[in-house]
Motif scaffolding. Structure first.
Motif, PDB file in Angstrom:
ATOM      1  N   THR A  56    -113.270  -6.462  -1.954  1.00  0.00           N
ATOM      2  CA  THR A  56    -113.269  -6.952  -3.322  1.00  0.00           C
ATOM      3  C   THR A  56    -111.897  -6.870  -3.968  1.00  0.00           C
ATOM      4  O   THR A  56    -111.382  -7.872  -4.477  1.00  0.00           O
ATOM      5  CB  THR A  56    -114.286  -6.182  -4.180  1.00  0.00           C
ATOM      6  OG1 THR A  56    -115.545  -6.195  -3.521  1.00  0.00           O
ATOM      7  CG2 THR A  56    -114.422  -6.787  -5.558  1.00  0.00           C
ATOM      8  N   LEU A  57    -111.307  -5.698  -4.003  1.00  0.00           N
ATOM      9  CA  LEU A  57    -110.030  -5.527  -4.682  1.00  0.00           C
ATOM     10  C   LEU A  57    -108.918  -6.364  -4.052  1.00  0.00           C
ATOM     11  O   LEU A  57    -108.202  -7.067  -4.766  1.00  0.00           O
ATOM     12  CB  LEU A  57    -109.663  -4.047  -4.753  1.00  0.00           C
ATOM     13  CG  LEU A  57    -108.615  -3.665  -5.775  1.00  0.00           C
ATOM     14  CD1 LEU A  57    -108.963  -4.171  -7.171  1.00  0.00           C
ATOM     15  CD2 LEU A  57    -108.432  -2.155  -5.798  1.00  0.00           C
ATOM     16  N   PRO A  58    -108.757  -6.366  -2.722  1.00  0.00           N
ATOM     17  CA  PRO A  58    -107.739  -7.242  -2.130  1.00  0.00           C
ATOM     18  C   PRO A  58    -108.015  -8.722  -2.409  1.00  0.00           C
ATOM     19  O   PRO A  58    -107.083  -9.499  -2.643  1.00  0.00           O
ATOM     20  CB  PRO A  58    -107.822  -6.950  -0.632  1.00  0.00           C
ATOM     21  CG  PRO A  58    -108.393  -5.587  -0.539  1.00  0.00           C
ATOM     22  CD  PRO A  58    -109.340  -5.470  -1.703  1.00  0.00           C
ATOM     23  N   GLY A  59    -109.288  -9.119  -2.422  1.00  0.00           N
ATOM     24  CA  GLY A  59    -109.632 -10.505  -2.722  1.00  0.00           C
ATOM     25  C   GLY A  59    -109.277 -10.880  -4.146  1.00  0.00           C
ATOM     26  O   GLY A  59    -108.758 -11.970  -4.414  1.00  0.00           O
ATOM     27  N   MET A  60    -109.535  -9.978  -5.084  1.00  0.00           N
ATOM     28  CA  MET A  60    -109.181 -10.224  -6.482  1.00  0.00           C
ATOM     29  C   MET A  60    -107.661 -10.313  -6.643  1.00  0.00           C
ATOM     30  O   MET A  60    -107.159 -11.170  -7.383  1.00  0.00           O
ATOM     31  CB  MET A  60    -109.749  -9.122  -7.373  1.00  0.00           C
ATOM     32  CG  MET A  60    -111.255  -9.163  -7.519  1.00  0.00           C
ATOM     33  SD  MET A  60    -111.945  -7.727  -8.391  1.00  0.00           S
ATOM     34  CE  MET A  60    -111.155  -7.862  -9.990  1.00  0.00           C
ATOM     35  N   LYS A  61    -106.938  -9.455  -5.952  1.00  0.00           N
ATOM     36  CA  LYS A  61    -105.468  -9.486  -6.034  1.00  0.00           C
ATOM     37  C   LYS A  61    -104.915 -10.773  -5.433  1.00  0.00           C
ATOM     38  O   LYS A  61    -103.990 -11.376  -5.989  1.00  0.00           O
ATOM     39  CB  LYS A  61    -104.875  -8.260  -5.337  1.00  0.00           C
ATOM     40  CG  LYS A  61    -105.106  -6.978  -6.105  1.00  0.00           C
ATOM     41  CD  LYS A  61    -104.549  -5.764  -5.378  1.00  0.00           C
ATOM     42  CE  LYS A  61    -104.793  -4.506  -6.190  1.00  0.00           C
ATOM     43  NZ  LYS A  61    -104.301  -3.291  -5.526  1.00  0.00           N
ATOM     44  N   ALA A  62    -105.483 -11.219  -4.331  1.00  0.00           N
ATOM     45  CA  ALA A  62    -105.037 -12.469  -3.711  1.00  0.00           C
ATOM     46  C   ALA A  62    -105.310 -13.654  -4.631  1.00  0.00           C
ATOM     47  O   ALA A  62    -104.470 -14.561  -4.760  1.00  0.00           O
ATOM     48  CB  ALA A  62    -105.719 -12.667  -2.356  1.00  0.00           C
ATOM     49  N   LEU A  63    -106.466 -13.663  -5.284  1.00  0.00           N
ATOM     50  CA  LEU A  63    -106.785 -14.726  -6.237  1.00  0.00           C
ATOM     51  C   LEU A  63    -105.779 -14.730  -7.390  1.00  0.00           C
ATOM     52  O   LEU A  63    -105.287 -15.790  -7.793  1.00  0.00           O
ATOM     53  CB  LEU A  63    -108.207 -14.562  -6.765  1.00  0.00           C
ATOM     54  CG  LEU A  63    -108.641 -15.540  -7.861  1.00  0.00           C
ATOM     55  CD1 LEU A  63    -108.565 -16.990  -7.378  1.00  0.00           C
ATOM     56  CD2 LEU A  63    -110.045 -15.191  -8.340  1.00  0.00           C
ATOM     57  N   ALA A  64    -105.460 -13.564  -7.908  1.00  0.00           N
ATOM     58  CA  ALA A  64    -104.484 -13.465  -9.001  1.00  0.00           C
ATOM     59  C   ALA A  64    -103.123 -14.001  -8.556  1.00  0.00           C
ATOM     60  O   ALA A  64    -102.467 -14.751  -9.292  1.00  0.00           O
ATOM     61  CB  ALA A  64    -104.367 -12.016  -9.472  1.00  0.00           C
ATOM     62  N   GLN A  65    -102.695 -13.655  -7.361  1.00  0.00           N
ATOM     63  CA  GLN A  65    -101.407 -14.142  -6.848  1.00  0.00           C
ATOM     64  C   GLN A  65    -101.417 -15.655  -6.652  1.00  0.00           C
ATOM     65  O   GLN A  65    -100.426 -16.328  -6.934  1.00  0.00           O
ATOM     66  CB  GLN A  65    -101.057 -13.423  -5.543  1.00  0.00           C
ATOM     67  CG  GLN A  65    -100.727 -11.965  -5.748  1.00  0.00           C
ATOM     68  CD  GLN A  65    -100.684 -11.152  -4.468  1.00  0.00           C
ATOM     69  OE1 GLN A  65    -101.035 -11.632  -3.399  1.00  0.00           O
ATOM     70  NE2 GLN A  65    -100.259  -9.896  -4.581  1.00  0.00           N
ATOM     71  N   ARG A  66    -102.543 -16.195  -6.186  1.00  0.00           N
ATOM     72  CA  ARG A  66    -102.660 -17.655  -6.040  1.00  0.00           C
ATOM     73  C   ARG A  66    -102.533 -18.344  -7.392  1.00  0.00           C
ATOM     74  O   ARG A  66    -101.880 -19.386  -7.507  1.00  0.00           O
ATOM     75  CB  ARG A  66    -103.995 -18.030  -5.400  1.00  0.00           C
ATOM     76  CG  ARG A  66    -104.009 -17.825  -3.905  1.00  0.00           C
ATOM     77  CD  ARG A  66    -105.343 -18.140  -3.232  1.00  0.00           C
ATOM     78  NE  ARG A  66    -106.064 -19.270  -3.755  1.00  0.00           N
ATOM     79  CZ  ARG A  66    -107.402 -19.305  -3.861  1.00  0.00           C
ATOM     80  NH1 ARG A  66    -108.127 -18.277  -3.480  1.00  0.00           N
ATOM     81  NH2 ARG A  66    -108.003 -20.378  -4.322  1.00  0.00           N
ATOM     82  N   ALA A  67    -103.158 -17.783  -8.412  1.00  0.00           N
ATOM     83  CA  ALA A  67    -103.092 -18.377  -9.751  1.00  0.00           C
ATOM     84  C   ALA A  67    -101.660 -18.342 -10.287  1.00  0.00           C
ATOM     85  O   ALA A  67    -101.176 -19.335 -10.841  1.00  0.00           O
ATOM     86  CB  ALA A  67    -104.040 -17.644 -10.702  1.00  0.00           C
ATOM     87  N   VAL A  68    -100.972 -17.224 -10.111  1.00  0.00           N
ATOM     88  CA  VAL A  68     -99.586 -17.115 -10.576  1.00  0.00           C
ATOM     89  C   VAL A  68     -98.718 -18.175  -9.899  1.00  0.00           C
ATOM     90  O   VAL A  68     -97.956 -18.893 -10.557  1.00  0.00           O
ATOM     91  CB  VAL A  68     -99.020 -15.697 -10.315  1.00  0.00           C
ATOM     92  CG1 VAL A  68     -97.516 -15.665 -10.491  1.00  0.00           C
ATOM     93  CG2 VAL A  68     -99.682 -14.687 -11.246  1.00  0.00           C
ATOM     94  N   ALA A  69     -98.849 -18.298  -8.588  1.00  0.00           N
ATOM     95  CA  ALA A  69     -98.036 -19.259  -7.839  1.00  0.00           C
ATOM     96  C   ALA A  69     -98.403 -20.703  -8.195  1.00  0.00           C
ATOM     97  O   ALA A  69     -97.519 -21.539  -8.411  1.00  0.00           O
ATOM     98  CB  ALA A  69     -98.201 -19.027  -6.340  1.00  0.00           C
ATOM     99  N   ARG A  70     -99.672 -20.985  -8.269  1.00  0.00           N
ATOM    100  CA  ARG A  70    -100.114 -22.371  -8.502  1.00  0.00           C
ATOM    101  C   ARG A  70     -99.735 -22.887  -9.885  1.00  0.00           C
ATOM    102  O   ARG A  70     -99.376 -24.048 -10.057  1.00  0.00           O
ATOM    103  CB  ARG A  70    -101.624 -22.460  -8.318  1.00  0.00           C
ATOM    104  CG  ARG A  70    -102.141 -23.867  -8.552  1.00  0.00           C
ATOM    105  CD  ARG A  70    -103.586 -23.993  -8.172  1.00  0.00           C
ATOM    106  NE  ARG A  70    -104.016 -25.368  -8.379  1.00  0.00           N
ATOM    107  CZ  ARG A  70    -105.001 -25.935  -7.740  1.00  0.00           C
ATOM    108  NH1 ARG A  70    -105.662 -25.260  -6.828  1.00  0.00           N
ATOM    109  NH2 ARG A  70    -105.336 -27.168  -8.004  1.00  0.00           N
ATOM    110  N   PHE A  71     -99.818 -22.016 -10.907  1.00  0.00           N
ATOM    111  CA  PHE A  71     -99.608 -22.462 -12.278  1.00  0.00           C
ATOM    112  C   PHE A  71     -98.282 -21.999 -12.873  1.00  0.00           C
ATOM    113  O   PHE A  71     -98.023 -22.243 -14.051  1.00  0.00           O
ATOM    114  CB  PHE A  71    -100.788 -22.035 -13.151  1.00  0.00           C
ATOM    115  CG  PHE A  71    -102.083 -22.629 -12.671  1.00  0.00           C
ATOM    116  CD1 PHE A  71    -102.392 -23.958 -12.914  1.00  0.00           C
ATOM    117  CD2 PHE A  71    -102.968 -21.877 -11.916  1.00  0.00           C
ATOM    118  CE1 PHE A  71    -103.575 -24.520 -12.435  1.00  0.00           C
ATOM    119  CE2 PHE A  71    -104.151 -22.420 -11.441  1.00  0.00           C
ATOM    120  CZ  PHE A  71    -104.449 -23.754 -11.699  1.00  0.00           C
ATOM    121  N   GLY A  72     -97.442 -21.352 -12.076  1.00  0.00           N
ATOM    122  CA  GLY A  72     -96.134 -20.917 -12.553  1.00  0.00           C
ATOM    123  C   GLY A  72     -96.227 -19.943 -13.720  1.00  0.00           C
ATOM    124  O   GLY A  72     -95.480 -20.039 -14.686  1.00  0.00           O
TER     125      GLY A  72
END
Length: 147
Positions: A56-72
């Motif tokens: 759960t926690l690594p998945g949530m962190k990966a999602l957060a990183q994807r959002a940061v990268a995708r939306f600048g």
């Protein structure tokens, strides 16, 4: 670019996370925050979210990183609760800070759509004293698939 992810087992007040998060990003142009709460409609007495923390926690962190990268983004905050919750209690808070408002809006929408359908949580609700499991709805998958 900062990601801040919290997985909690106790009640929380979104403002205690959002305030310091936005203060830590001077010069931001836009902030968008979504808070999801347990609905008390249709006789819901409680909601329970279970999970397997090593995923759960690594998945949530990966999602957060994807959002940061995708939306600048300048940063994103994800706070999610597990355990038994009562109507009116916050379940999730997602807040994004960006140079421009559209990126913040889109990032929060993106994160919530993925949390609703790709989440690492098992969800059940209690109505009339009986617990029943809840699966994501077809609309949840459709919302996620638009990304």
């Amino acid at each position: 670019m900062a990601t801040e992810v919290h997985l909690l087992t106790h009640p929380f007040h979104p403002g205690q996370y959002v305030g310091p998060f936005t203060t830590a990003h001077p010069g931001l142009g836009g902030v968008c925050t979504f808070v999801g709460e347990v609905r008390g409609e249709n006789g819901v007495e409680a909601l329970e979210l279970s999970h397997y923390e090593p995923l759960t926690l690594p998945g949530m962190k990966a999602l957060a990183q994807r959002a940061v990268a995708r939306f600048g983004l300048m940063g994103i905050l994800v706070v999610h609760r597990s355990g038994v919750m009562l109507p009116g209690e916050p379940i999730v808070c997602v807040s994004a800070v960006a140079s421009h408002r559209r990126a913040a809006f889109d990032a929060v929408d993106f994160a919530m759509d993925h949390l609703k359908s790709d989440s690492w949580f098992w969800k059940r609700e209690k109505r009339c004293g009986t617990w029943r499991w809840i699966d994501p709805r077809p609309d949840d998958y459709a919302a996620r698939d638009r990304w």
